[in-house]
Design a protein around this motif. Structure first.
Motif, PDB file in Angstrom:
ATOM      1  N   SER A  34      -7.560  42.465  -7.214  1.00 27.89           N
ATOM      2  CA  SER A  34      -8.922  42.878  -7.545  1.00 27.89           C
ATOM      3  C   SER A  34      -9.074  44.396  -7.550  1.00 27.89           C
ATOM      4  N   ALA A 242     -15.836  41.923  -6.363  1.00 27.90           N
ATOM      5  CA  ALA A 242     -15.930  40.462  -6.283  1.00 27.90           C
ATOM      6  C   ALA A 242     -16.356  39.867  -7.620  1.00 27.90           C
ATOM      7  N   LEU A 243     -17.298  40.528  -8.288  1.00 29.73           N
ATOM      8  CA  LEU A 243     -17.754  40.037  -9.592  1.00 29.73           C
ATOM      9  C   LEU A 243     -16.654  40.140 -10.638  1.00 29.73           C
ATOM     10  N   ARG A 245     -13.432  40.169 -10.292  1.00 31.31           N
ATOM     11  CA  ARG A 245     -12.283  39.280 -10.105  1.00 31.31           C
ATOM     12  C   ARG A 245     -12.600  37.847 -10.512  1.00 31.31           C
ATOM     13  N   VAL A 246     -13.800  37.358 -10.189  1.00 36.29           N
ATOM     14  CA  VAL A 246     -14.127  35.983 -10.577  1.00 36.29           C
ATOM     15  C   VAL A 246     -14.319  35.879 -12.085  1.00 36.29           C
ATOM     16  N   GLY A 405     -13.681  39.261  -0.602  1.00 30.64           N
ATOM     17  CA  GLY A 405     -14.277  38.910  -1.889  1.00 30.64           C
ATOM     18  C   GLY A 405     -13.448  37.901  -2.663  1.00 30.64           C
ATOM     19  N   TYR A 406     -12.556  37.212  -1.987  1.00 24.98           N
ATOM     20  CA  TYR A 406     -11.635  36.273  -2.620  1.00 24.98           C
ATOM     21  C   TYR A 406     -12.362  35.034  -3.150  1.00 24.98           C
ATOM     22  N   ILE A 407     -11.655  34.297  -4.012  1.00 30.64           N
ATOM     23  CA  ILE A 407     -12.147  33.016  -4.525  1.00 30.64           C
ATOM     24  C   ILE A 407     -11.324  31.864  -3.959  1.00 30.64           C
ATOM     25  N   PRO A 423     -14.793  30.478  -2.008  1.00 33.42           N
ATOM     26  CA  PRO A 423     -15.091  31.911  -2.106  1.00 33.42           C
ATOM     27  C   PRO A 423     -15.432  32.545  -0.769  1.00 33.42           C
ATOM     28  N   ALA A 427     -17.887  37.478  -2.060  1.00 26.15           N
ATOM     29  CA  ALA A 427     -18.025  36.783  -3.340  1.00 26.15           C
ATOM     30  C   ALA A 427     -19.288  35.929  -3.357  1.00 26.15           C
ATOM     31  N   LEU A 431     -22.457  36.388  -5.878  1.00 22.93           N
ATOM     32  CA  LEU A 431     -22.867  35.300  -6.759  1.00 22.93           C
ATOM     33  C   LEU A 431     -24.312  34.880  -6.509  1.00 22.93           C
TER      34      LEU A 431
END
Length: 507
Positions: A34, A242-243, A245-246, A405-407, A423, A427, A431
């Motif tokens: 990320s 975080a945004l 990467r997702v 900030g992982y998923i 998440p 994250a 969201l």
């Protein structure tokens, strides 16, 4: 390149029309995490003339300069810190965790807190010619925007948000000035607009009513940019990271699905079937679902990647074969209308494509390891998806909780524990904020489930109250949970006030 050259090396170079298509998987993703995406974005939008391959070299030069200055107890003009202090700043305060297999390597890797750090840290590779990760984010901005003007306005708005202004927190301003004094590189000062051949916008209304992560991304990007005045620089960059990467992995997964659907229709055209008048239903998925909350994800990602690779082989085989037969397709492949025209062209010249399917099958057999994502493009795509989505595994145990900030995270502490979709808190915060942006009145967790679905993450809103996501929402104070409430769990906006003049963005 010719058909014969394509047969000899099918992954070396795609057909120009395939490569130039708006919905091609361009740039081809490779390893990135990320922070590499964010650092690449800094370089793409605000560091002109600095190639990705120069970044590790600049990092080694800075490290060497710090060592020399430490010995001499001096500092450059305009700097506040001497060598010892800057070394501690980069290797302790701003340190970004290295992977376990990188623990013995010496290189500078820091949190991309300000644009100046991207001049010496955050490249995808330490040698060779790393891929431009920021170009992927830029391409998403253009694809997701309604037109060229809106894309440029949004790009300029993002540049302004990434810039450290005088009203940013004091540490960000100090870091900007200090790193600039040591490196001699100032981020900006002007936004870098892309070459017209590097980005494309889709026709108006092209994907209305269809799944399209890039469209959701640009809307959420406006919401994150608007929230910048309400938090510190570190908090805001974490939210942006975080945004990104997702959205980045969802976008690539969506492109893989689109390419697979395109190839399915081209195969039918070769068999003699005609395309209906409304081609959008043939080339675009109504919904995207490549992750399910609480379950594993590797097999689904690998399956999508494998189908994309076979589609890429097929499309290139058809395009090169048509050219070889003197019936080259001269149109574009950048919209449903274009693709429908291409299918009709293929159908009209199907007599010249009698050997194409056997060629594709032969290539697939020969390139079986690539199609299984064990080498080449497929392995690179899988590595990209894993490292962007996974919670980073730090070589230094002190930094084990660095990535929030992982998923995807490990189900347990053991090395063999499977990775599941769950998440992290940053994250979830991002969201929830994006799902409520621009809305008036309360919304239930159903809204969050819909927002996750826009990025290909499936979760049943009726299960949220009992699963880990519901627990996390409660711990973060993001829900009002009353068992007597008819609407169930209500989302609480994490940032309720946005300073006038900073909110919103292009449409």
């Amino acid at each position: 390149m010719s058909l014969a050259e394509f047969k000899a090396s099918p992954w070396a170079k795609s057909h120009p029309q395939y490569r130039a298509a708006a919905l091609s998987v361009t740039p081809a993703p490779e390893y990135a995490n990320s922070e590499v995406l964010v650092a690449g974005l800094y370089r793409t939008i605000g560091l002109e003339g600095l190639s990705e391959g120069m970044v590790p070299i600049k990092g080694r030069d800075l490290d060497r300069n710090i060592g020399i200055r430490r010995d001499k107890r001096t500092k450059p003009d305009g700097a506040s810190l001497e060598g010892d202090s800057l070394h501690a700043l980069l290797h302790d305060v701003l340190e970004s965790p290295k992977l376990p297999n990188q623990s013995a390597k010496r290189f500078v890797q820091v949190t991309p807190l300000v644009g100046e750090t991207a001049s010496f840290s955050g490249s995808a590779r330490l040698a060779g010619n790393p891929w431009p990760a920021g170009a992927l984010v830029r391409r998403m901005v253009w694809l997701g925007s309604t037109n060229e003007d809106a894309a440029k306005a949004r790009w300029a708005s993002l540049f302004d948000a990434l810039m450290v202004h005088d009203d940013d927190d004091v540490f960000a301003r100090f870091l900007r000035d200090e790193i600039s004094a040591w490196t001699g590189i100032r981020w900006g000062p002007a936004c870098i607009l892309p070459d017209e051949n590097d980005v494309q916008c889709l026709p108006p209304g092209e994907l209305e009513g269809y799944a399209f992560p890039a469209r959701q991304f640009v809307q959420d990007l406006d919401a994150v940019v608007g929230a910048k005045p309400l938090m510190t620089r570190r908090q805001w960059t974490s939210l942006l990271e975080a945004l990104v990467r997702v959205a980045a992995v969802a976008h690539v997964a969506w492109l893989c699905e689109v390419q697979k659907m395109i190839w399915d229709r081209v195969r039918l055209a070769i068999d003699g079937q005609t395309s209906p008048d409304d081609p959008q239903t043939l080339f675009y998925p109504r919904v995207l679902g490549y992750l399910s909350y609480g379950t594993g994800a590797v097999s689904e990602l690998k399956d999508r990647t494998s189908k994309y690779l076979r589609s890429r082989l097929g499309m290139n085989a058809v395009l090169w074969s048509l050219e070889e037969a003197g019936a080259a397709y001269t149109g574009k492949l950048s919209s449903a209308a274009d693709l429908g025209a291409f299918c009709r062209h293929v159908g009209a010249h199907r007599s010249k494509l009698l050997e194409v399917m056997s060629l594709v099958d032969d290539l697939a057999d020969r390139e079986a390891r690539a199609l299984l994502c064990r080498k080449g493009v497929g392995a690179n795509l899988m590595e990209f998806a894993r490292h962007v989505l996974y919670q980073r595994q730090a070589a230094n145990p002190i930094l084990r909780g660095y990535d929030q900030g992982y998923i995807l995270r490990k189900r347990g502490a053991a090395k063999s524990s499977p990775w599941v979709c769950a998440p992290g808190p940053v994250a979830v915060l991002a969201l929830v904020h994006c799902s409520l942006a621009g809305l008036a009145g309360p919304r239930s967790v159903h809204r969050l489930a819909q927002h996750l679905a826009a990025y290909g993450i499936a979760v049943d809103h009726r299960d949220i109250a009992q699963n880990d996501l519901g627990h996390q929402l409660r711990m973060l104070g993001l829900v009002l949970d009353s068992p007597d409430a008819e609407s169930g769990m209500l989302l609480v906006p994490p940032f309720t006030v946005v300073r006038q003049g900073h909110a919103g963005g292009a449409q």
